[in-house]
Motif scaffolding. Structure first.
Motif, PDB file in Angstrom:
ATOM      1  N   GLU A 198     -13.274   5.041 -12.198  1.00  0.00           N
ATOM      2  CA  GLU A 198     -12.025   5.364 -11.512  1.00  0.00           C
ATOM      3  C   GLU A 198     -11.075   4.157 -11.527  1.00  0.00           C
ATOM      4  O   GLU A 198     -11.535   3.016 -11.436  1.00  0.00           O
ATOM      5  N   PRO A 199      -9.757   4.399 -11.626  1.00  0.00           N
ATOM      6  CA  PRO A 199      -8.815   3.273 -11.638  1.00  0.00           C
ATOM      7  C   PRO A 199      -8.770   2.579 -10.284  1.00  0.00           C
ATOM      8  O   PRO A 199      -8.828   3.222  -9.234  1.00  0.00           O
ATOM      9  N   VAL A 200      -8.688   1.264 -10.319  1.00  0.00           N
ATOM     10  CA  VAL A 200      -8.611   0.459  -9.098  1.00  0.00           C
ATOM     11  C   VAL A 200      -7.294  -0.314  -9.135  1.00  0.00           C
ATOM     12  O   VAL A 200      -7.130  -1.249  -9.927  1.00  0.00           O
ATOM     13  N   LEU A 201      -6.359   0.098  -8.289  1.00  0.00           N
ATOM     14  CA  LEU A 201      -5.074  -0.592  -8.248  1.00  0.00           C
ATOM     15  C   LEU A 201      -5.249  -2.041  -7.831  1.00  0.00           C
ATOM     16  O   LEU A 201      -6.005  -2.348  -6.905  1.00  0.00           O
ATOM     17  N   ARG A 202      -4.543  -2.922  -8.494  1.00  0.00           N
ATOM     18  CA  ARG A 202      -4.588  -4.327  -8.106  1.00  0.00           C
ATOM     19  C   ARG A 202      -4.127  -4.480  -6.656  1.00  0.00           C
ATOM     20  O   ARG A 202      -3.230  -3.754  -6.214  1.00  0.00           O
ATOM     21  N   PRO A 203      -4.681  -5.433  -5.941  1.00  0.00           N
ATOM     22  CA  PRO A 203      -4.313  -5.609  -4.531  1.00  0.00           C
ATOM     23  C   PRO A 203      -3.095  -6.490  -4.325  1.00  0.00           C
ATOM     24  O   PRO A 203      -2.788  -6.866  -3.195  1.00  0.00           O
ATOM     25  N   ASP A 204      -2.401  -6.819  -5.426  1.00  0.00           N
ATOM     26  CA  ASP A 204      -1.219  -7.675  -5.328  1.00  0.00           C
ATOM     27  C   ASP A 204      -0.041  -7.017  -6.026  1.00  0.00           C
ATOM     28  O   ASP A 204      -0.152  -5.910  -6.570  1.00  0.00           O
ATOM     29  N   GLU A 214       3.189  -4.563 -12.699  1.00  0.00           N
ATOM     30  CA  GLU A 214       3.390  -5.197 -14.003  1.00  0.00           C
ATOM     31  C   GLU A 214       2.742  -4.351 -15.101  1.00  0.00           C
ATOM     32  O   GLU A 214       1.987  -3.418 -14.828  1.00  0.00           O
ATOM     33  N   SER A 215       3.023  -4.746 -16.337  1.00  0.00           N
ATOM     34  CA  SER A 215       2.382  -4.133 -17.495  1.00  0.00           C
ATOM     35  C   SER A 215       1.593  -5.193 -18.246  1.00  0.00           C
ATOM     36  O   SER A 215       1.933  -6.380 -18.222  1.00  0.00           O
ATOM     37  N   ALA A 216       0.530  -4.754 -18.911  1.00  0.00           N
ATOM     38  CA  ALA A 216      -0.243  -5.680 -19.741  1.00  0.00           C
ATOM     39  C   ALA A 216       0.564  -6.156 -20.926  1.00  0.00           C
ATOM     40  O   ALA A 216       0.312  -7.238 -21.472  1.00  0.00           O
ATOM     41  N   GLU A 217       1.531  -5.365 -21.335  1.00  0.00           N
ATOM     42  CA  GLU A 217       2.341  -5.692 -22.506  1.00  0.00           C
ATOM     43  C   GLU A 217       3.569  -6.462 -22.051  1.00  0.00           C
ATOM     44  O   GLU A 217       4.540  -5.890 -21.564  1.00  0.00           O
ATOM     45  N   ALA A 218       3.528  -7.777 -22.198  1.00  0.00           N
ATOM     46  CA  ALA A 218       4.636  -8.629 -21.779  1.00  0.00           C
ATOM     47  C   ALA A 218       4.780  -9.780 -22.770  1.00  0.00           C
ATOM     48  O   ALA A 218       3.810 -10.164 -23.436  1.00  0.00           O
ATOM     49  N   SER A 219       5.978 -10.338 -22.845  1.00  0.00           N
ATOM     50  CA  SER A 219       6.207 -11.488 -23.710  1.00  0.00           C
ATOM     51  C   SER A 219       5.805 -12.752 -22.970  1.00  0.00           C
ATOM     52  O   SER A 219       6.500 -13.202 -22.055  1.00  0.00           O
ATOM     53  N   LEU A 220       4.698 -13.333 -23.376  1.00  0.00           N
ATOM     54  CA  LEU A 220       4.245 -14.559 -22.729  1.00  0.00           C
ATOM     55  C   LEU A 220       5.137 -15.734 -23.108  1.00  0.00           C
ATOM     56  O   LEU A 220       5.281 -16.688 -22.334  1.00  0.00           O
ATOM     57  N   THR A 229      -4.575  -1.217 -18.070  1.00  0.00           N
ATOM     58  CA  THR A 229      -5.774  -1.997 -17.760  1.00  0.00           C
ATOM     59  C   THR A 229      -5.471  -3.276 -16.992  1.00  0.00           C
ATOM     60  O   THR A 229      -6.376  -3.905 -16.440  1.00  0.00           O
ATOM     61  N   HIS A 230      -4.207  -3.672 -16.954  1.00  0.00           N
ATOM     62  CA  HIS A 230      -3.797  -4.843 -16.175  1.00  0.00           C
ATOM     63  C   HIS A 230      -3.542  -4.463 -14.720  1.00  0.00           C
ATOM     64  O   HIS A 230      -3.989  -5.153 -13.803  1.00  0.00           O
ATOM     65  N   SER A 231      -2.824  -3.376 -14.513  1.00  0.00           N
ATOM     66  CA  SER A 231      -2.399  -3.009 -13.158  1.00  0.00           C
ATOM     67  C   SER A 231      -3.410  -2.159 -12.411  1.00  0.00           C
ATOM     68  O   SER A 231      -3.442  -2.166 -11.176  1.00  0.00           O
ATOM     69  N   ALA A 232      -4.260  -1.424 -13.140  1.00  0.00           N
ATOM     70  CA  ALA A 232      -5.266  -0.577 -12.482  1.00  0.00           C
ATOM     71  C   ALA A 232      -6.483  -0.432 -13.394  1.00  0.00           C
ATOM     72  O   ALA A 232      -6.734   0.637 -13.964  1.00  0.00           O
ATOM     73  N   PRO A 233      -7.261  -1.500 -13.547  1.00  0.00           N
ATOM     74  CA  PRO A 233      -8.443  -1.408 -14.409  1.00  0.00           C
ATOM     75  C   PRO A 233      -9.462  -0.403 -13.853  1.00  0.00           C
ATOM     76  O   PRO A 233      -9.521  -0.164 -12.641  1.00  0.00           O
ATOM     77  N   ASP A 246       0.815  -1.219   0.000  1.00  0.00           N
ATOM     78  CA  ASP A 246       0.000   0.000   0.000  1.00  0.00           C
ATOM     79  C   ASP A 246       0.848   1.268   0.000  1.00  0.00           C
ATOM     80  O   ASP A 246       0.312   2.369  -0.210  1.00  0.00           O
ATOM     81  N   GLN A 247       2.149   1.137   0.246  1.00  0.00           N
ATOM     82  CA  GLN A 247       3.034   2.303   0.181  1.00  0.00           C
ATOM     83  C   GLN A 247       3.538   2.567  -1.230  1.00  0.00           C
ATOM     84  O   GLN A 247       4.294   3.513  -1.456  1.00  0.00           O
ATOM     85  N   LEU A 248       3.118   1.734  -2.168  1.00  0.00           N
ATOM     86  CA  LEU A 248       3.592   1.857  -3.545  1.00  0.00           C
ATOM     87  C   LEU A 248       2.443   2.216  -4.484  1.00  0.00           C
ATOM     88  O   LEU A 248       1.494   1.444  -4.638  1.00  0.00           O
ATOM     89  N   THR A 249       2.560   3.375  -5.110  1.00  0.00           N
ATOM     90  CA  THR A 249       1.614   3.791  -6.144  1.00  0.00           C
ATOM     91  C   THR A 249       2.376   3.856  -7.464  1.00  0.00           C
ATOM     92  O   THR A 249       3.257   4.700  -7.630  1.00  0.00           O
ATOM     93  N   PRO A 250       2.089   2.944  -8.391  1.00  0.00           N
ATOM     94  CA  PRO A 250       2.879   2.874  -9.621  1.00  0.00           C
ATOM     95  C   PRO A 250       2.916   4.202 -10.366  1.00  0.00           C
ATOM     96  O   PRO A 250       1.925   4.942 -10.416  1.00  0.00           O
ATOM     97  N   ALA A 251       4.081   4.505 -10.959  1.00  0.00           N
ATOM     98  CA  ALA A 251       4.213   5.711 -11.771  1.00  0.00           C
ATOM     99  C   ALA A 251       3.467   5.565 -13.088  1.00  0.00           C
ATOM    100  O   ALA A 251       3.114   6.555 -13.732  1.00  0.00           O
TER     101      ALA A 251
END
Length: 398
Positions: free
Chosen positions: A257-263, A268-274, A247-251, A238-243
């Motif tokens: 309103e954006p909702v930060l993920r609770p984990d 992370e970013s939605a754009e990643a190499s799976l 839509t993955h990290s705060a849909p 909870d002390q970390l607010t991403p810069a």
């Protein structure tokens, strides 16, 4: 306790690693050699993307890619919700640092002398803009960060303690748990750069007492480049607010309103190499199957043997400090700059590393070093490779 790695086991692992057939690799601290199974895991997902479509393949492979998170949690003794999968050590560490609350004039950041140059650049830019200060924790007579000296530096203005656990410019291992004990007693956030540690020795985030720990996939884990792990302690999240969010990290919620993920995935970013995550999952499974205690014992024995042999060669100076040491072996050859040594080895099919001041500037400057040559070993390293490296260095040092 994992079983010791025998010579026959090592040869079997080498047979499953294509790179051991084509190069004598002593740059595992830069990037290690992936197994054939890790390569196959990456290729299999790319084939799914080609035949099903990349988005559809991502859905089909979700269980496999999420396996990387669960395995990373096992490796670190953490909960999967405390693990973010990143694009590498620096992207993860930097994302966590950027997510801290704004810095104020007079705030203090305390770092070990061995801090990675990239981390220092991030911290210095932020400190300069905010009027905060970046200060170096003294080292003891072995070269390690001195936890007692750290405690004497503390006051209410200290906002962060940062430590690079295993420096990039040599074999020293810093006392991460002792520093963590100090940080916990005083309630100060504690970041650990474990890029060289993850996959090389057992890592227990609870024992270390850190709030954030970052690691790389491409080094001792033998995973693909472009992958990393980021641990964030549940009580610290909870002390970390991403810069940056998406839509993955705060849909967006129902109210827009954006909702930060609770984990930890809020970093992370939605754009990643799976495909790379599939490879990382395989590399993590392999490390866990072998066992980190066995990996640590094998790397330690190999590195100590190499140090002893190098120290006996006239014209070569071994530069490693510390009471406990890693698989990174640093040295210089009289009359030769480190890049020339690296090129001379490459000409004989032997890969080593070379580091200049920018990688670990505080330590290099404190010790009067401008460069080091670095031979980093893996549990894959065998006696024949050691002999080839020593033979080549003896000839170069004459």
């Amino acid at each position: 306790m994992s079983a010791p790695l025998t010579a026959s086991t090592i040869e079997a692992l080498r047979a499953q690693t294509p790179g051991t057939q084509t190069t004598v690799h002593f740059n595992h601290a830069g990037a290690s050699l992936p197994s054939a199974a890790t390569l196959q895991a990456i290729q299999a997902h790319l084939q799914r993307e080609a035949t099903q479509g990349p988005m559809e393949a991502g859905v089909a492979s979700r269980e496999l890619t999420e396996k990387a998170r669960a395995l990373a949690a096992r490796l670190l003794n953490a909960d999967p919700a405390e693990v973010a999968l990143t694009g590498g050590n620096s992207p993860g560490w930097g994302a966590a640092f950027a997510a801290l609350e704004p810095w104020l004039p007079g705030d203090r950041i305390l770092v070990g002398r061995h801090e990675w140059g990239g981390n220092l650049a991030v911290m210095r830019l932020k400190a300069q803009r905010a009027g905060a200060t970046l200060e170096t924790i003294p080292s003891d007579d072995s070269g390690c960060v001195d936890a007692q000296a750290l405690e004497a530096m503390l006051d209410e203005r200290v906002r962060l303690i940062a430590l690079t656990w295993l420096p990039a410019n040599g074999g020293l291992i810093n006392p991460a748990a002792a520093v963590g004990s100090v940080a916990r007693r005083h309630g100060i956030p504690y970041f650990v750069d474990a890029a060289q540690a993850v996959g090389q020795l057992p890592v227990d985030v609870a024992q270390i007492g850190c709030d954030v720990l970052s690691g790389a996939g491409r080094k001792a884990l033998r995973g693909p480049r472009g992958t990393g792990l980021l641990y964030v302690r549940r009580g610290f999240l909870d002390q970390l607010t991403p810069a940056f969010v998406d839509t993955h990290s705060a849909p967006l919620g129902a109210d827009g309103e954006p909702v930060l993920r609770p984990d930890a995935a809020r970093l992370e970013s939605a754009e990643a190499s799976l495909a790379l995550r599939c490879g990382l999952a395989n590399a993590l499974q392999e490390a866990l199957d072998i066992g980190l205690p066995a990996i640590r014992a094998r790397i330690d024995a190999t590195a100590e043997s190499l140090r002893t042999e190098l120290a006996g060669i006239p014209g070569i100076t071994v530069l490693d400090q510390g009471r406990e040491r890693s698989g990174l072996v640093s040295f210089n050859v009289a009359g030769q700059d480190a890049v020339s040594v690296q090129r001379a080895m490459a000409a004989q099919g032997i890969t080593i590393g070379s580091n200049g001041v920018p990688y670990t500037p505080l330590d290099m400057q404190a010790r009067g070093l401008t460069q080091i040559a670095r031979a980093s070993v893996s549990y894959l390293t065998n006696d024949a490779e050691i002999d080839r490296l020593l033979q080549a260095l003896r000839a170069l040092a004459r």
